[in-house]
Design a protein around this motif. Structure first.
Motif, PDB file in Angstrom:
ATOM      1  N   PRO A 123       4.084   5.244  -2.918  1.00  0.00           N
ATOM      2  CA  PRO A 123       5.494   4.996  -3.223  1.00  0.00           C
ATOM      3  C   PRO A 123       5.848   3.514  -3.088  1.00  0.00           C
ATOM      4  O   PRO A 123       5.327   2.808  -2.237  1.00  0.00           O
TER       5      PRO A 123
ATOM      6  N   ILE B 102      -1.211   8.100  -4.658  1.00  0.00           N
ATOM      7  CA  ILE B 102       0.195   8.280  -4.293  1.00  0.00           C
ATOM      8  C   ILE B 102       0.589   7.129  -3.373  1.00  0.00           C
ATOM      9  O   ILE B 102       0.201   7.088  -2.204  1.00  0.00           O
TER      10      ILE B 102
ATOM     11  N   PHE C 240      -1.911   8.962 -11.846  1.00  0.00           N
ATOM     12  CA  PHE C 240      -2.552  10.262 -11.988  1.00  0.00           C
ATOM     13  C   PHE C 240      -3.652  10.120 -13.029  1.00  0.00           C
ATOM     14  O   PHE C 240      -3.363   9.815 -14.187  1.00  0.00           O
TER      15      PHE C 240
ATOM     16  N   THR D 128       7.559   9.401  -9.910  1.00  0.00           N
ATOM     17  CA  THR D 128       7.599  10.471  -8.920  1.00  0.00           C
ATOM     18  C   THR D 128       6.480  11.477  -9.175  1.00  0.00           C
ATOM     19  O   THR D 128       5.931  11.557 -10.276  1.00  0.00           O
ATOM     20  N   TRP D 129       6.199  12.247  -8.160  1.00  0.00           N
ATOM     21  CA  TRP D 129       5.231  13.333  -8.257  1.00  0.00           C
ATOM     22  C   TRP D 129       5.635  14.304  -9.367  1.00  0.00           C
ATOM     23  O   TRP D 129       4.824  14.690 -10.199  1.00  0.00           O
ATOM     24  N   ASP D 130       6.910  14.704  -9.363  1.00  0.00           N
ATOM     25  CA  ASP D 130       7.396  15.681 -10.348  1.00  0.00           C
ATOM     26  C   ASP D 130       7.277  15.158 -11.772  1.00  0.00           C
ATOM     27  O   ASP D 130       6.906  15.909 -12.679  1.00  0.00           O
ATOM     28  N   GLU D 131       7.579  13.893 -11.991  1.00  0.00           N
ATOM     29  CA  GLU D 131       7.490  13.311 -13.328  1.00  0.00           C
ATOM     30  C   GLU D 131       6.039  13.324 -13.839  1.00  0.00           C
ATOM     31  O   GLU D 131       5.774  13.715 -14.969  1.00  0.00           O
ATOM     32  N   GLY D 132       5.104  12.942 -12.982  1.00  0.00           N
ATOM     33  CA  GLY D 132       3.699  12.941 -13.381  1.00  0.00           C
ATOM     34  C   GLY D 132       3.165  14.341 -13.608  1.00  0.00           C
ATOM     35  O   GLY D 132       2.488  14.607 -14.609  1.00  0.00           O
ATOM     36  N   MET D 133       3.477  15.252 -12.713  1.00  0.00           N
ATOM     37  CA  MET D 133       2.962  16.612 -12.836  1.00  0.00           C
ATOM     38  C   MET D 133       3.569  17.345 -14.025  1.00  0.00           C
ATOM     39  O   MET D 133       2.918  18.198 -14.624  1.00  0.00           O
TER      40      MET D 133
ATOM     41  N   MET E 190       3.002   5.893  -8.819  1.00  0.00           N
ATOM     42  CA  MET E 190       1.920   6.824  -8.612  1.00  0.00           C
ATOM     43  C   MET E 190       1.050   6.849  -9.854  1.00  0.00           C
ATOM     44  O   MET E 190       1.561   6.874 -10.971  1.00  0.00           O
TER      45      MET E 190
ATOM     46  N   ALA F 152      -5.095  11.579  -7.860  1.00  0.00           N
ATOM     47  CA  ALA F 152      -3.814  10.877  -7.774  1.00  0.00           C
ATOM     48  C   ALA F 152      -3.877   9.775  -6.730  1.00  0.00           C
ATOM     49  O   ALA F 152      -4.501   9.930  -5.679  1.00  0.00           O
TER      50      ALA F 152
ATOM     51  N   GLU G  84       1.054   6.523 -15.250  1.00  0.00           N
ATOM     52  CA  GLU G  84       1.781   6.004 -14.096  1.00  0.00           C
ATOM     53  C   GLU G  84       3.187   6.576 -14.139  1.00  0.00           C
ATOM     54  O   GLU G  84       3.887   6.433 -15.148  1.00  0.00           O
TER      55      GLU G  84
END
Length: 100
Positions: free
Chosen positions: A80, A78, A3, A48-53, A1, A76, A45
């Motif tokens: 996967p 997104i 961001f 996961t969503w959680d890692e980026g956010m 992903m 973003a 880059e």
């Protein structure tokens, strides 16, 4: 992903935001995630969503230490299962330019 985001302090005296932005970029670079900073955006880059956010949230908090108000612009991609896109997306465009 991927961001892409821009964080800016608001409500501070003066025109320069470089110290606040530097603190945000420091958070990004210390995260260890692949990243790139340009004049307008920082792109990371993450797997996961959680890692980026999480990185973006901590970068916002770094800017909040400088200002009573913070602006965040976020985009973003997104997708996967795809990694290495921070560089390979640009490489595909460059290859297309070379072809034609």
């Amino acid at each position: 992903m991927l961001f892409a985001f821009s964080i800016a302090p608001a409500g501070t005296p003066g025109d320069s935001v470089s110290a606040a932005v530097a603190d945000a970029v420091r958070v990004v670079r210390e995260s260890g995630l692949p990243n790139e900073t340009t004049s307008m955006f920082t792109t990371i880059e993450a797997e996961t969503w959680d890692e980026g956010m999480d990185v973006i949230k901590r970068a916002v908090e770094a800017v909040q230490a400088h200002a009573p108000r913070v602006s965040l612009v976020l985009k973003a991609d997104i997708r996967p299962g795809h990694t290495g896109q921070l560089r390979s997306k640009v490489e595909r465009v460059e290859a297309a330019l070379d072809e034609g």
